[in-house]
Design a protein around this motif. Structure first.
Motif, PDB file in Angstrom:
ATOM      1  N   LYS A   5       0.835  -1.184   0.000  1.00 17.71           N
ATOM      2  CA  LYS A   5       0.000   0.000   0.000  1.00 17.71           C
ATOM      3  C   LYS A   5       0.870   1.234   0.000  1.00 17.71           C
ATOM      4  O   LYS A   5       1.878   1.290   0.684  1.00 17.71           O
ATOM      5  CB  LYS A   5      -0.860   0.043   1.271  1.00 17.71           C
ATOM      6  CG  LYS A   5      -2.023  -0.869   1.223  1.00 17.71           C
ATOM      7  CD  LYS A   5      -2.933  -0.607   2.404  1.00 17.71           C
ATOM      8  CE  LYS A   5      -2.248  -0.876   3.721  1.00 17.71           C
ATOM      9  NZ  LYS A   5      -3.193  -0.880   4.835  1.00 17.71           N
ATOM     10  N   LEU A   7       1.397   4.992   1.165  1.00 12.44           N
ATOM     11  CA  LEU A   7       0.897   5.907   2.187  1.00 12.44           C
ATOM     12  C   LEU A   7       0.618   7.254   1.546  1.00 12.44           C
ATOM     13  O   LEU A   7       1.480   7.824   0.894  1.00 12.44           O
ATOM     14  CB  LEU A   7       1.925   6.094   3.306  1.00 12.44           C
ATOM     15  CG  LEU A   7       2.168   4.949   4.274  1.00 12.44           C
ATOM     16  CD1 LEU A   7       3.125   5.411   5.377  1.00 12.44           C
ATOM     17  CD2 LEU A   7       0.879   4.467   4.891  1.00 12.44           C
ATOM     18  N   ALA A  11       4.620   8.340   6.732  1.00 14.26           N
ATOM     19  CA  ALA A  11       4.638   7.629   8.010  1.00 14.26           C
ATOM     20  C   ALA A  11       5.346   8.489   9.047  1.00 14.26           C
ATOM     21  O   ALA A  11       6.163   9.345   8.702  1.00 14.26           O
ATOM     22  CB  ALA A  11       5.371   6.310   7.838  1.00 14.26           C
ATOM     23  N   ILE A  12       5.001   8.268  10.301  1.00 13.80           N
ATOM     24  CA  ILE A  12       5.694   8.992  11.364  1.00 13.80           C
ATOM     25  C   ILE A  12       6.488   7.998  12.204  1.00 13.80           C
ATOM     26  O   ILE A  12       6.177   6.807  12.239  1.00 13.80           O
ATOM     27  CB  ILE A  12       4.739   9.829  12.252  1.00 13.80           C
ATOM     28  CG1 ILE A  12       3.642   8.976  12.913  1.00 13.80           C
ATOM     29  CG2 ILE A  12       4.113  10.953  11.433  1.00 13.80           C
ATOM     30  CD1 ILE A  12       2.794   9.753  13.937  1.00 13.80           C
ATOM     31  N   VAL A  17      -1.616   8.608  15.212  1.00 15.16           N
ATOM     32  CA  VAL A  17      -2.298   8.784  13.933  1.00 15.16           C
ATOM     33  C   VAL A  17      -3.793   8.669  14.209  1.00 15.16           C
ATOM     34  O   VAL A  17      -4.246   7.671  14.760  1.00 15.16           O
ATOM     35  CB  VAL A  17      -1.868   7.694  12.921  1.00 15.16           C
ATOM     36  CG1 VAL A  17      -2.714   7.775  11.650  1.00 15.16           C
ATOM     37  CG2 VAL A  17      -0.382   7.832  12.579  1.00 15.16           C
ATOM     38  N   ILE A  58      -7.269  12.279   7.792  1.00 17.27           N
ATOM     39  CA  ILE A  58      -6.347  11.634   8.731  1.00 17.27           C
ATOM     40  C   ILE A  58      -5.408  12.701   9.279  1.00 17.27           C
ATOM     41  O   ILE A  58      -5.040  13.625   8.547  1.00 17.27           O
ATOM     42  CB  ILE A  58      -5.598  10.490   8.005  1.00 17.27           C
ATOM     43  CG1 ILE A  58      -4.793   9.627   8.968  1.00 17.27           C
ATOM     44  CG2 ILE A  58      -4.687  11.014   6.889  1.00 17.27           C
ATOM     45  CD1 ILE A  58      -4.326   8.322   8.339  1.00 17.27           C
ATOM     46  N   LYS A  60      -1.845  13.199  11.692  1.00 19.19           N
ATOM     47  CA  LYS A  60      -0.708  12.541  12.331  1.00 19.19           C
ATOM     48  C   LYS A  60       0.031  13.559  13.179  1.00 19.19           C
ATOM     49  O   LYS A  60       0.476  14.587  12.668  1.00 19.19           O
ATOM     50  CB  LYS A  60       0.228  11.956  11.268  1.00 19.19           C
ATOM     51  CG  LYS A  60      -0.497  10.974  10.339  1.00 19.19           C
ATOM     52  CD  LYS A  60       0.432  10.258   9.396  1.00 19.19           C
ATOM     53  CE  LYS A  60      -0.385   9.287   8.530  1.00 19.19           C
ATOM     54  NZ  LYS A  60       0.476   8.392   7.728  1.00 19.19           N
ATOM     55  N   ASN A  84      -4.112   5.258  16.235  1.00 25.97           N
ATOM     56  CA  ASN A  84      -2.999   4.320  16.096  1.00 25.97           C
ATOM     57  C   ASN A  84      -1.816   4.932  16.821  1.00 25.97           C
ATOM     58  O   ASN A  84      -1.400   6.047  16.505  1.00 25.97           O
ATOM     59  CB  ASN A  84      -2.640   4.134  14.615  1.00 25.97           C
ATOM     60  CG  ASN A  84      -3.797   3.556  13.812  1.00 25.97           C
ATOM     61  OD1 ASN A  84      -3.984   2.358  13.762  1.00 25.97           O
ATOM     62  ND2 ASN A  84      -4.593   4.437  13.214  1.00 25.97           N
ATOM     63  N   ILE A  86       1.966   5.042  17.466  1.00 25.44           N
ATOM     64  CA  ILE A  86       3.148   4.649  16.702  1.00 25.44           C
ATOM     65  C   ILE A  86       4.413   4.798  17.556  1.00 25.44           C
ATOM     66  O   ILE A  86       4.656   5.857  18.129  1.00 25.44           O
ATOM     67  CB  ILE A  86       3.321   5.537  15.440  1.00 25.44           C
ATOM     68  CG1 ILE A  86       2.001   5.721  14.669  1.00 25.44           C
ATOM     69  CG2 ILE A  86       4.438   5.002  14.545  1.00 25.44           C
ATOM     70  CD1 ILE A  86       1.443   4.523  13.991  1.00 25.44           C
ATOM     71  N   TYR A  89       8.167   3.656  14.311  1.00 23.59           N
ATOM     72  CA  TYR A  89       7.534   3.366  13.008  1.00 23.59           C
ATOM     73  C   TYR A  89       6.498   2.244  13.027  1.00 23.59           C
ATOM     74  O   TYR A  89       5.830   2.001  12.034  1.00 23.59           O
ATOM     75  CB  TYR A  89       8.580   3.076  11.912  1.00 23.59           C
ATOM     76  CG  TYR A  89       9.332   4.316  11.476  1.00 23.59           C
ATOM     77  CD1 TYR A  89       8.697   5.298  10.707  1.00 23.59           C
ATOM     78  CD2 TYR A  89      10.651   4.527  11.847  1.00 23.59           C
ATOM     79  CE1 TYR A  89       9.368   6.445  10.327  1.00 23.59           C
ATOM     80  CE2 TYR A  89      11.335   5.668  11.473  1.00 23.59           C
ATOM     81  CZ  TYR A  89      10.693   6.631  10.705  1.00 23.59           C
ATOM     82  OH  TYR A  89      11.349   7.767  10.327  1.00 23.59           O
ATOM     83  N   VAL A  91       2.951   0.328  14.457  1.00 24.39           N
ATOM     84  CA  VAL A  91       1.688   0.551  15.164  1.00 24.39           C
ATOM     85  C   VAL A  91       1.705  -0.370  16.388  1.00 24.39           C
ATOM     86  O   VAL A  91       1.680  -1.587  16.241  1.00 24.39           O
ATOM     87  CB  VAL A  91       0.476   0.209  14.270  1.00 24.39           C
ATOM     88  CG1 VAL A  91      -0.837   0.400  15.034  1.00 24.39           C
ATOM     89  CG2 VAL A  91       0.478   1.055  13.000  1.00 24.39           C
ATOM     90  N   LYS A  94      -3.966   0.105  18.845  1.00 20.12           N
ATOM     91  CA  LYS A  94      -5.086   0.724  18.128  1.00 20.12           C
ATOM     92  C   LYS A  94      -6.207   0.947  19.128  1.00 20.12           C
ATOM     93  O   LYS A  94      -6.477   0.084  19.946  1.00 20.12           O
ATOM     94  CB  LYS A  94      -5.573  -0.206  17.014  1.00 20.12           C
ATOM     95  CG  LYS A  94      -4.699  -0.182  15.771  1.00 20.12           C
ATOM     96  CD  LYS A  94      -5.257  -1.125  14.715  1.00 20.12           C
ATOM     97  CE  LYS A  94      -4.368  -1.147  13.490  1.00 20.12           C
ATOM     98  NZ  LYS A  94      -4.647  -0.043  12.554  1.00 20.12           N
TER      99      LYS A  94
HETATM  100  N1  CTP Z   1       1.001   4.932  10.110  1.00 19.65           N
HETATM  101  C1  CTP Z   1       1.859   6.030  10.096  1.00 19.65           C
HETATM  102  N2  CTP Z   1       3.167   5.881  10.471  1.00 19.65           N
HETATM  103  C2  CTP Z   1       3.656   4.678  10.804  1.00 19.65           C
HETATM  104  C3  CTP Z   1       2.803   3.553  10.819  1.00 19.65           C
HETATM  105  C4  CTP Z   1       1.463   3.722  10.455  1.00 19.65           C
HETATM  106  O1  CTP Z   1       1.447   7.143   9.798  1.00 19.65           O
HETATM  107  N3  CTP Z   1       4.936   4.578  11.126  1.00 19.65           N
HETATM  108  C5  CTP Z   1      -0.418   5.120   9.767  1.00 19.65           C
HETATM  109  C6  CTP Z   1      -0.844   4.421   8.506  1.00 19.65           C
HETATM  110  O2  CTP Z   1      -0.657   5.294   7.404  1.00 19.65           O
HETATM  111  C7  CTP Z   1      -2.313   4.176   8.747  1.00 19.65           C
HETATM  112  C8  CTP Z   1      -2.417   4.049  10.259  1.00 19.65           C
HETATM  113  O3  CTP Z   1      -1.214   4.572  10.795  1.00 19.65           O
HETATM  114  O4  CTP Z   1      -3.079   5.296   8.343  1.00 19.65           O
HETATM  115  C9  CTP Z   1      -2.604   2.640  10.711  1.00 19.65           C
HETATM  116  O5  CTP Z   1      -1.562   1.854  10.204  1.00 19.65           O
HETATM  117  P1  CTP Z   1      -1.776   0.333   9.857  1.00 19.65           P
HETATM  118  O6  CTP Z   1      -2.394  -0.351  11.008  1.00 19.65           O
HETATM  119  O7  CTP Z   1      -0.485  -0.205   9.346  1.00 19.65           O
HETATM  120  O8  CTP Z   1      -2.757   0.468   8.618  1.00 19.65           O
HETATM  121  P2  CTP Z   1      -4.119  -0.267   8.311  1.00 19.65           P
HETATM  122  O9  CTP Z   1      -3.925  -1.732   8.458  1.00 19.65           O
HETATM  123  O10 CTP Z   1      -4.591   0.261   7.001  1.00 19.65           O
HETATM  124  O11 CTP Z   1      -5.045   0.253   9.489  1.00 19.65           O
HETATM  125  P3  CTP Z   1      -6.632   0.285   9.518  1.00 19.65           P
HETATM  126  O12 CTP Z   1      -7.085  -1.070   9.097  1.00 19.65           O
HETATM  127  O13 CTP Z   1      -6.922   0.610  10.973  1.00 19.65           O
HETATM  128  O14 CTP Z   1      -7.054   1.391   8.589  1.00 19.65           O
END
Ligand code: CTP
Ligand code: ZN
Length: 152
Positions: A5, A7, A11-12, A17, A58, A60, A84, A86, A89, A91, A94
Motif C-alpha cells: 500500500k 501511504l 509515516a511517522i 495517527v 487523517i 498525524k 494508532n 506509533i 515506526y 503501530v 489501536k
Molecule cells: N502509520 C503512520 N506511520 C507509521 C505507521 C502507520 O502514519 N509509522 C499510519 C498508517 O498510514 C495508517 C495508520 O497509521 O493510516 C494505521 O496503520 P496500519 O495499522 O499499518 O494500517 P491499516 O492496516 O490500514 O489500518 P486500519 O485497518 O486501521 O485502517
C-alpha cells in the motif's frame, strides 16, 4: 506495515495517527485537540478515499500521546475515529474513541435562552444516550443533539 500500500501521508516515527475522521469534521478535530496551538510536527490529509465515508481525513501528530480524556473529546465530531499509537515506526496500539459521560466546554447549548449563551459560563452537559450524541445541559436541561452540535 504492508509495502503493497502506498501511504498518502508520510509515516511517522513516534506519535499518534488519528484515522477515519469524516473530511467535513477535520478542522473541528484540530481545534478540539488544540493542534493549532502546539509545536509538534503535524501532518494531515483530507478528502482521501474511504469505504466508510464519502471522504475521510487523517491527522498525524508526531511525539504526542494523548490522554483518554483528551482524545475522547473528538468523539463528538468524529465518533468513528481510530487511533494508532506509533512507536519506532510500528503501530503498537489501536484504540477507538468513546463519548464521555460529561462534556465540559467544547459544545454550545442549543437553547438560545440558556444562560451559557448570555454570560461567561462554561457549558456543561451530561450524555443522555450512550449510542449517540445527545447532551443534556446542566443549566437549562435542554438536549443538544448531533445535528445541532456547534463547537465553541
Ligand atoms: N502509520 C503512520 N506511520 C507509521 C505507521 C502507520 O502514519 N509509522 C499510519 C498508517 O498510514 C495508517 C495508520 O497509521 O493510516 C494505521 O496503520 P496500519 O495499522 O499499518 O494500517 P491499516 O492496516 O490500514 O489500518 P486500519 O485497518 O486501521 O485502517
Ligand atoms: Zn443550556
Amino acid at each position: 506495515m504492508s509495502n503493497t500500500k502506498e501511504l498518502k501521508v508520510s509515516a511517522i516515527k513516534n506519535g499518534t495517527v488519528i484515522d477515519h475522521i469524516s473530511a467535513d469534521h477535520l478542522f473541528k478535530v484540530i481545534s478540539i485537540l488544540g493542534l493549532d496551538k502546539i509545536q509538534n510536527q503535524i501532518t494531515f490529509g483530507t478528502n482521501l478515499e474511504s469505504h466508510k465515508f464519502a471522504q475521510k481525513a487523517i491527522v498525524k501528530v508526531a511525539d504526542k500521546f494523548f490522554e483518554d480524556d483528551e482524545i475522547n473529546k473528538i468523539s463528538l465530531v468524529a465518533p468513528y475515529a481510530k487511533l494508532n499509537i506509533i512507536k519506532d515506526y510500528e503501530v503498537v496500539e489501536k484504540k477507538s474513541v468513546t463519548i464521555p459521560d460529561e462534556v465540559v466546554g467544547i459544545v454550545k447549548c442549543v437553547n438560545p435562552k440558556c444562560i451559557t449563551n448570555h454570560e461567561a459560563i462554561t457549558t456543561r452537559f451530561s450524555l443522555v444516550d450512550k449510542k449517540e450524541v445527545a447532551l443534556k445541559c446542566h443549566y437549562c436541561e435542554k438536549i443538544t443533539t448531533e445535528e445541532h452540535l456547534e463547537i465553541l
